[in-house]
Design a protein around this motif. Structure first.
Motif, PDB file in Angstrom:
ATOM      1  N   TYR A 111      -3.448 -53.151  14.527  1.00 13.85           N
ATOM      2  CA  TYR A 111      -3.588 -53.583  13.136  1.00 13.85           C
ATOM      3  C   TYR A 111      -2.924 -54.951  12.951  1.00 13.85           C
ATOM      4  CZ  TYR A 111      -3.204 -53.319   8.009  1.00 13.85           C
ATOM      5  OH  TYR A 111      -3.284 -53.563   6.656  1.00 13.85           O
ATOM      6  N   PRO A 112      -3.649 -55.943  12.426  1.00 19.13           N
ATOM      7  CA  PRO A 112      -3.135 -57.317  12.426  1.00 19.13           C
ATOM      8  C   PRO A 112      -2.118 -57.630  11.333  1.00 19.13           C
ATOM      9  CG  PRO A 112      -5.326 -57.264  11.472  1.00 19.13           C
ATOM     10  CD  PRO A 112      -5.050 -55.873  11.968  1.00 19.13           C
ATOM     11  N   TYR A 113      -1.921 -56.709  10.374  1.00 23.35           N
ATOM     12  CA  TYR A 113      -1.045 -57.011   9.239  1.00 23.35           C
ATOM     13  C   TYR A 113       0.184 -56.110   9.217  1.00 23.35           C
ATOM     14  CZ  TYR A 113      -5.483 -59.137   8.066  1.00 23.35           C
ATOM     15  OH  TYR A 113      -6.643 -59.865   8.121  1.00 23.35           O
ATOM     16  N   LYS A 114       0.585 -55.614  10.375  1.00 25.19           N
ATOM     17  CA  LYS A 114       1.682 -54.643  10.453  1.00 25.19           C
ATOM     18  C   LYS A 114       3.019 -55.212   9.986  1.00 25.19           C
ATOM     19  CE  LYS A 114       0.799 -54.443  14.817  1.00 25.19           C
ATOM     20  NZ  LYS A 114       0.755 -53.997  16.237  1.00 25.19           N
ATOM     21  N   ASN A 115       3.153 -56.534  10.004  1.00 28.10           N
ATOM     22  CA  ASN A 115       4.409 -57.160   9.586  1.00 28.10           C
ATOM     23  C   ASN A 115       4.324 -57.818   8.212  1.00 28.10           C
ATOM     24  OD1 ASN A 115       5.777 -56.515  12.049  1.00 28.10           O
ATOM     25  ND2 ASN A 115       4.683 -58.204  13.048  1.00 28.10           N
ATOM     26  N   ASP A 116       3.171 -57.686   7.553  1.00 29.27           N
ATOM     27  CA  ASP A 116       2.994 -58.283   6.229  1.00 29.27           C
ATOM     28  C   ASP A 116       3.550 -57.363   5.143  1.00 29.27           C
ATOM     29  OD1 ASP A 116       1.651 -60.132   7.711  1.00 29.27           O
ATOM     30  OD2 ASP A 116      -0.171 -60.120   6.499  1.00 29.27           O
ATOM     31  N   SER A 117       3.690 -57.913   3.958  1.00 35.20           N
ATOM     32  CA  SER A 117       4.105 -57.113   2.815  1.00 35.20           C
ATOM     33  C   SER A 117       3.037 -56.077   2.495  1.00 35.20           C
ATOM     34  CB  SER A 117       4.326 -58.013   1.601  1.00 35.20           C
ATOM     35  OG  SER A 117       4.532 -57.238   0.439  1.00 35.20           O
ATOM     36  N   TRP A 118       3.459 -54.851   2.223  1.00 34.93           N
ATOM     37  CA  TRP A 118       2.498 -53.782   1.953  1.00 34.93           C
ATOM     38  C   TRP A 118       1.781 -53.955   0.616  1.00 34.93           C
ATOM     39  CZ3 TRP A 118       3.181 -50.966  -2.456  1.00 34.93           C
ATOM     40  CH2 TRP A 118       4.453 -50.990  -3.039  1.00 34.93           C
ATOM     41  N   ASN A 119       2.312 -54.778  -0.283  1.00 36.65           N
ATOM     42  CA  ASN A 119       1.677 -54.920  -1.596  1.00 36.65           C
ATOM     43  C   ASN A 119       0.859 -56.204  -1.713  1.00 36.65           C
ATOM     44  OD1 ASN A 119       3.787 -56.693  -1.666  1.00 36.65           O
ATOM     45  ND2 ASN A 119       4.596 -56.045  -3.652  1.00 36.65           N
ATOM     46  N   SER A 120       0.350 -56.684  -0.573  1.00 37.90           N
ATOM     47  CA  SER A 120      -0.593 -57.805  -0.588  1.00 37.90           C
ATOM     48  C   SER A 120      -1.936 -57.312  -0.071  1.00 37.90           C
ATOM     49  CB  SER A 120      -0.076 -58.958   0.281  1.00 37.90           C
ATOM     50  OG  SER A 120       0.123 -58.540   1.622  1.00 37.90           O
ATOM     51  N   ALA A 121      -3.010 -57.943  -0.533  1.00 34.94           N
ATOM     52  CA  ALA A 121      -4.354 -57.459  -0.220  1.00 34.94           C
ATOM     53  C   ALA A 121      -4.825 -57.956   1.144  1.00 34.94           C
ATOM     54  CB  ALA A 121      -5.333 -57.904  -1.291  1.00 34.94           C
ATOM     55  N   ASP A 122      -5.540 -57.092   1.848  1.00 36.19           N
ATOM     56  CA  ASP A 122      -6.161 -57.480   3.111  1.00 36.19           C
ATOM     57  C   ASP A 122      -7.507 -58.162   2.832  1.00 36.19           C
ATOM     58  OD1 ASP A 122      -8.190 -55.562   2.707  1.00 36.19           O
ATOM     59  OD2 ASP A 122      -7.156 -54.035   3.872  1.00 36.19           O
ATOM     60  N   PRO A 123      -8.201 -58.665   3.846  1.00 34.64           N
ATOM     61  CA  PRO A 123      -9.476 -59.365   3.608  1.00 34.64           C
ATOM     62  C   PRO A 123     -10.594 -58.465   3.098  1.00 34.64           C
ATOM     63  CG  PRO A 123      -8.556 -59.954   5.754  1.00 34.64           C
ATOM     64  CD  PRO A 123      -7.762 -58.794   5.250  1.00 34.64           C
ATOM     65  N   TRP A 124     -10.392 -57.138   3.145  1.00 28.45           N
ATOM     66  CA  TRP A 124     -11.457 -56.203   2.785  1.00 28.45           C
ATOM     67  C   TRP A 124     -11.234 -55.561   1.419  1.00 28.45           C
ATOM     68  CZ3 TRP A 124      -8.461 -55.009   7.360  1.00 28.45           C
ATOM     69  CH2 TRP A 124      -8.824 -55.826   8.434  1.00 28.45           C
ATOM     70  N   GLY A 125     -10.152 -55.971   0.738  1.00 26.50           N
ATOM     71  CA  GLY A 125      -9.940 -55.504  -0.621  1.00 26.50           C
ATOM     72  C   GLY A 125      -9.029 -54.307  -0.767  1.00 26.50           C
ATOM     73  N   PHE A 126      -8.292 -53.943   0.280  1.00 21.52           N
ATOM     74  CA  PHE A 126      -7.330 -52.851   0.214  1.00 21.52           C
ATOM     75  C   PHE A 126      -5.922 -53.409   0.423  1.00 21.52           C
ATOM     76  CE2 PHE A 126     -11.304 -51.127   1.896  1.00 21.52           C
ATOM     77  CZ  PHE A 126     -11.537 -50.082   1.016  1.00 21.52           C
ATOM     78  N   TYR A 127      -4.924 -52.669  -0.018  1.00 23.88           N
ATOM     79  CA  TYR A 127      -3.561 -53.133   0.202  1.00 23.88           C
ATOM     80  C   TYR A 127      -3.129 -52.871   1.637  1.00 23.88           C
ATOM     81  CZ  TYR A 127      -2.709 -54.639  -4.510  1.00 23.88           C
ATOM     82  OH  TYR A 127      -2.762 -55.331  -5.687  1.00 23.88           O
ATOM     83  N   LYS A 128      -2.495 -53.872   2.210  1.00 22.20           N
ATOM     84  CA  LYS A 128      -2.123 -53.841   3.618  1.00 22.20           C
ATOM     85  C   LYS A 128      -1.168 -52.685   3.928  1.00 22.20           C
ATOM     86  CE  LYS A 128      -2.594 -58.872   4.051  1.00 22.20           C
ATOM     87  NZ  LYS A 128      -1.881 -60.160   4.225  1.00 22.20           N
ATOM     88  N   ARG A 129      -1.278 -52.212   5.177  1.00 19.31           N
ATOM     89  CA  ARG A 129      -0.392 -51.187   5.726  1.00 19.31           C
ATOM     90  C   ARG A 129      -0.565 -49.834   5.042  1.00 19.31           C
ATOM     91  NH1 ARG A 129       5.420 -53.937   6.018  1.00 19.31           N
ATOM     92  NH2 ARG A 129       5.908 -51.957   7.054  1.00 19.31           N
ATOM     93  N   ASN A 130      -1.663 -49.667   4.300  1.00 23.03           N
ATOM     94  CA  ASN A 130      -2.045 -48.373   3.767  1.00 23.03           C
ATOM     95  C   ASN A 130      -3.120 -47.759   4.661  1.00 23.03           C
ATOM     96  OD1 ASN A 130      -1.081 -47.527   0.747  1.00 23.03           O
ATOM     97  ND2 ASN A 130      -0.888 -49.732   1.099  1.00 23.03           N
ATOM     98  N   CYS A 131      -3.342 -46.466   4.505  1.00 21.51           N
ATOM     99  CA  CYS A 131      -4.343 -45.779   5.324  1.00 21.51           C
ATOM    100  C   CYS A 131      -5.731 -46.381   5.128  1.00 21.51           C
ATOM    101  CB  CYS A 131      -4.347 -44.289   5.012  1.00 21.51           C
ATOM    102  SG  CYS A 131      -4.756 -43.848   3.300  1.00 21.51           S
ATOM    103  N   THR A 132      -6.047 -46.758   3.897  1.00 18.27           N
ATOM    104  CA  THR A 132      -7.365 -47.316   3.589  1.00 18.27           C
ATOM    105  C   THR A 132      -7.592 -48.648   4.299  1.00 18.27           C
ATOM    106  OG1 THR A 132      -6.348 -48.181   1.575  1.00 18.27           O
ATOM    107  CG2 THR A 132      -7.624 -46.153   1.370  1.00 18.27           C
ATOM    108  N   SER A 133      -6.560 -49.469   4.351  1.00 18.17           N
ATOM    109  CA  SER A 133      -6.665 -50.771   5.012  1.00 18.17           C
ATOM    110  C   SER A 133      -6.844 -50.611   6.513  1.00 18.17           C
ATOM    111  CB  SER A 133      -5.421 -51.608   4.718  1.00 18.17           C
ATOM    112  OG  SER A 133      -5.482 -52.857   5.381  1.00 18.17           O
ATOM    113  N   PHE A 134      -6.137 -49.647   7.102  1.00 16.64           N
ATOM    114  CA  PHE A 134      -6.258 -49.442   8.548  1.00 16.64           C
ATOM    115  C   PHE A 134      -7.670 -49.000   8.921  1.00 16.64           C
ATOM    116  CE2 PHE A 134      -6.055 -46.708  12.315  1.00 16.64           C
ATOM    117  CZ  PHE A 134      -5.572 -47.627  13.238  1.00 16.64           C
ATOM    118  N   VAL A 135      -8.246 -48.089   8.152  1.00 16.59           N
ATOM    119  CA  VAL A 135      -9.618 -47.654   8.432  1.00 16.59           C
ATOM    120  C   VAL A 135     -10.590 -48.821   8.264  1.00 16.59           C
ATOM    121  CG1 VAL A 135     -11.503 -46.183   7.634  1.00 16.59           C
ATOM    122  CG2 VAL A 135      -9.210 -45.228   7.909  1.00 16.59           C
TER     123      VAL A 135
END
Length: 251
Positions: free
Chosen positions: A35-59
């Motif tokens: 997962y490329p955002y493992k060190n990012d803040s969890w309350n920032s959005a990933d490129p796909w529209g989910f919050y990083k480091r959540n289950c939804t973002s990983f899928v």
């Protein structure tokens, strides 16, 4: 049932633009924490529209980066949102939601405040067990891997092209030599073709036949990959160590 108590509801999703699915690339087996955002803040959005480091973002990462399938929060006019909305959104968009595991499917639970989703990496023991990869379950905002009974998963969501109706495998051979395709489930049957290392085959059904030893050990399981075309399962990687397709009628 499982619940996801680690993620505040306001951080389970974020808005993104819609995207269309593209051609799927099949992968099998556990990959690990790529997962490329493992060190990012969890309350920032990933490129796909989910919050990083959540289950939804990983899928979403698995679908986009590993399967090359364009999966976003608002794809095709739907809204995936929190994990406990994924089964309903999938049905509304016409995707299959069932109790049948397959590598590349999404494992989904509705219980708890937000639900939970994970990626199905392997199917084992004739479909009775699955190995899942996930984020934000045992490790808060981090990676995890578990082996579960299939019956403990509430839903399997199939979004990849052909994932609900096609079972595929990848041929792996010894020393790069081709594998004979036979007219029946045994080496006494006539050769009707060949498959080469790296070829992807669609498994229509499986049948017990002659016991042979190949790349993946010794087995009497044979895969029918077309009318009158059989290949030993010992040369086909499916992500499972058992039967993954319906039983064929006798040839």
């Amino acid at each position: 049932m499982l619940s996801l108590s680690l993620s505040p509801t306001t951080h389970a999703e974020a808005k993104s633009t819609a995207a269309q699915p593209s051609e799927s690339v099949t992968i099998n087996a556990v990959i690990g924490d790529d997962y490329p955002y493992k060190n990012d803040s969890w309350n920032s959005a990933d490129p796909w529209g989910f919050y990083k480091r959540n289950c939804t973002s990983f899928v979403a990462h698995r679908m986009n980066n590993n399967h090359k399938f364009k999966f976003t929060n608002y794809m095709n006019g739907g809204h995936w949102g929190n994990a406990n909305n994924w089964d309903n959104n999938a049905r509304a968009l016409g995707y299959t939601v069932n109790k049948t595991p397959k590598v590349g499917a999404i494992a989904q639970w509705n219980s708890g405040s937000y639900g939970h989703v994970a990626y199905v990496a392997e199917v084992r023991n004739n479909g009775t067990e699955v190995v899942i990869e996930e984020y934000n379950w045992a490790t808060k905002y981090g990676y995890g891997k578990r082996t579960l009974s299939t019956s403990s998963v509430e839903n399997f969501i199939h979004v990849l092209p052909g994932s609900s109706d096609e079972i595929t495998g990848t041929v792996h051979t010894d020393n790069g030599l081709p594998v004979n395709v036979r007219s029946g489930p045994g080496t006494s049957y006539s050769i009707v073709g060949k498959k080469y290392d790296g070829d992807v085959v669609t498994i229509e059904c499986q049948i017990r036949g002659e016991t042979v030893t190949g790349k993946y050990g010794t087995s009497d399981l044979w895969n029918r990959i077309g009318t009158g075309q059989y290949i030993s399962d010992t040369y086909v990687y499916t992500g499972s160590d058992g039967q993954v397709a319906p039983t064929c009628p006798s040839p």
